[in-house]
Design a protein around this motif. Sequence first.
Motif, PDB file in Angstrom:
ATOM      1  N   GLY A 175      -5.438   1.221  -7.607  1.00 29.55           N
ATOM      2  CA  GLY A 175      -5.310   2.504  -6.936  1.00 29.55           C
ATOM      3  C   GLY A 175      -5.267   3.674  -7.893  1.00 29.55           C
TER       4      GLY A 175
ATOM      5  N   THR B 110       0.824  -1.207   0.000  1.00 29.87           N
ATOM      6  CA  THR B 110       0.000   0.000   0.000  1.00 29.87           C
ATOM      7  C   THR B 110       0.857   1.256   0.000  1.00 29.87           C
ATOM      8  OG1 THR B 110      -1.595  -1.228   1.330  1.00 29.87           O
ATOM      9  CG2 THR B 110      -1.913   1.153   1.164  1.00 29.87           C
TER      10      THR B 110
ATOM     11  N   SER C 181      -6.955  -1.222   0.884  1.00 30.72           N
ATOM     12  CA  SER C 181      -6.143  -2.436   0.939  1.00 30.72           C
ATOM     13  C   SER C 181      -6.738  -3.466   1.894  1.00 30.72           C
ATOM     14  CB  SER C 181      -4.708  -2.099   1.352  1.00 30.72           C
ATOM     15  OG  SER C 181      -4.035  -1.434   0.297  1.00 30.72           O
TER      16      SER C 181
ATOM     17  N   ASN D  22      -1.267  -1.320  -4.406  1.00 31.00           N
ATOM     18  CA  ASN D  22      -2.340  -0.332  -4.292  1.00 31.00           C
ATOM     19  C   ASN D  22      -1.683   1.042  -4.295  1.00 31.00           C
ATOM     20  OD1 ASN D  22      -4.750   0.954  -3.933  1.00 31.00           O
ATOM     21  ND2 ASN D  22      -5.041   0.308  -1.809  1.00 31.00           N
TER      22      ASN D  22
ATOM     23  N   ASN E 294      -6.320   4.709   0.871  1.00 31.70           N
ATOM     24  CA  ASN E 294      -5.663   3.551   0.274  1.00 31.70           C
ATOM     25  C   ASN E 294      -5.445   2.440   1.287  1.00 31.70           C
ATOM     26  OD1 ASN E 294      -5.585   4.790  -2.215  1.00 31.70           O
ATOM     27  ND2 ASN E 294      -3.411   4.440  -2.539  1.00 31.70           N
TER      28      ASN E 294
ATOM     29  N   ILE F 154     -12.544  -1.962  -7.331  1.00 30.43           N
ATOM     30  CA  ILE F 154     -11.620  -2.841  -6.613  1.00 30.43           C
ATOM     31  C   ILE F 154     -12.251  -4.211  -6.360  1.00 30.43           C
ATOM     32  CG2 ILE F 154     -10.400  -0.913  -5.537  1.00 30.43           C
ATOM     33  CD1 ILE F 154     -11.829  -1.507  -2.949  1.00 30.43           C
TER      34      ILE F 154
END
Length: 511
Positions: A97, A23, A33, A62, A29, A123
């Motif tokens: 991401g 990440t 994750s 990500n 984010n 996602i």
Amino acid sequence: MTISSDRSPAVDKQTSRTYEVRTYGCQMNVHDSERLSGLLEDAGYVRAPEGSDGEADVVVFNTCAVRENADNKLYGNLGHLAPKKASRPGMQIAVGGCLAQKDRDTIVKRAPWVDVVFGTHNIGKLPVLLERARVQEEAQVEIAESLEEFPSTLPTRRESAYAAWVSISVGCNNTCTFCIVPALRGKEKDRRPGDILAEIEALVGEGVSEITLLGQNVNAYGSDIGDREAFSKLLRACGRIDGLERVRFTSPHPRDFTDDVIAAMAETPNVMPQLHMPLQSGSDPVLKAMRRSYRQERFLGIIDKVRAAIPHAAISTDIIVGFPGETEEDFEQTLHVVREARFAQAFTFQYSKRPGTPAAEMDGQIPKKVVQERYERLVALQEEISWEENKKQVGRTLELMVAEGEGRKDDTTHRLSGRAPDSRLVHFTKPDQEVRPGDVVTVEITYAAPHHLLAEGPVLAVRRTRAGDAWEKRNAEKAGKPTQPAGVLLGLPKIGVPEPLPAATSGCALD
């Protein structure tokens, strides 16, 4: 390469393939994750051991598009994995991401060994895309232009047993000239209050005692559902959830920070006396060039109102140094606001061009040497203020939520670490009785450093909590040990942070 949107069968639940998620960037984010991990485990993958360093069967990046040289760092990491992938048939690499949303099929052109590229809006498709790439033996690039489903409906592998992120919105309606996030995350989309509160209640039922409400512009919540006071109402509703001890939120925008929010913070006992309020610059001309919809007077007025209502509030901020066109006089105005506001902490950044942002094309780019010199002056001033503000905590008796992994030297110093209500990090003497992350201890502060406090005397009280029980149960399950009944509940408890926060800052790192 295939660009597609149809669904494929999920991964076989019996698979023992391992995964690793790396990440970069902000709390959004980090929380995404958690969802990616939950999706993969729901599809039958197993988390790789810590420190596997690319040895997992599936490695997911990500990404963040805000950080300086984000693309170079990504491709450097991808290059590091290329020989490993070449020597391990069946290994897969996925990139998601903000950077994936921005660069799209550029990624597989520059790194053709990547198997999957997915965006910020889809996602939930990761397991399907991995399986499709495996079956079709070609890269799958799928970037949705708008949100397919609110991410909180997805399976989530929470990193902490006692503290949790809860998204209340995604996207951003602002047009700050230094920030590309709105273009990558889309317009603001709010969740229904009932859905948010149901998620919080479920988390509390699992042992979580501290939540952080999360949004790109968290206090604009309500703009999408037509209620200007929705955020303050949500804070008050959190105060009515039995067993929820600590509520935080990040990151607000000064434009939307209204008096009803301040009142809700002051009047709701479990809303913590902490506020992260991004300043970015203290100069009105620079704020105008940034398209920040407030000015110095408005910002300092908010700080004054918060301090009047919540005297012990710890206020932190974000500041950018060297924005295009910033003069020495402009920078002095930033220093003036820092002196007046007396932030407990400031996340400071040297401006650097972000491709795709209006600021990158502006005249008046500041030489690196000038930016560096200003940055050092700002950091020195803030360090001095942080230390002075921390010294005011000496002699105070505070309740800390015991944290996991926040004290790097705890093993050698025989201390534990925890977060005060205002989120200050406190290292305290390890008591004779067992305390677990999520439990609550009472200590007296004896020493202050710029970035942490010490409680060197004996712990005054220990309160075992359901959050601590949840932590103990999770760790026993990891170790394959049978868990004991929780026993009598002595109280409940913590996010100054859910787990150690990344050194990142607010909602979009430069909110």
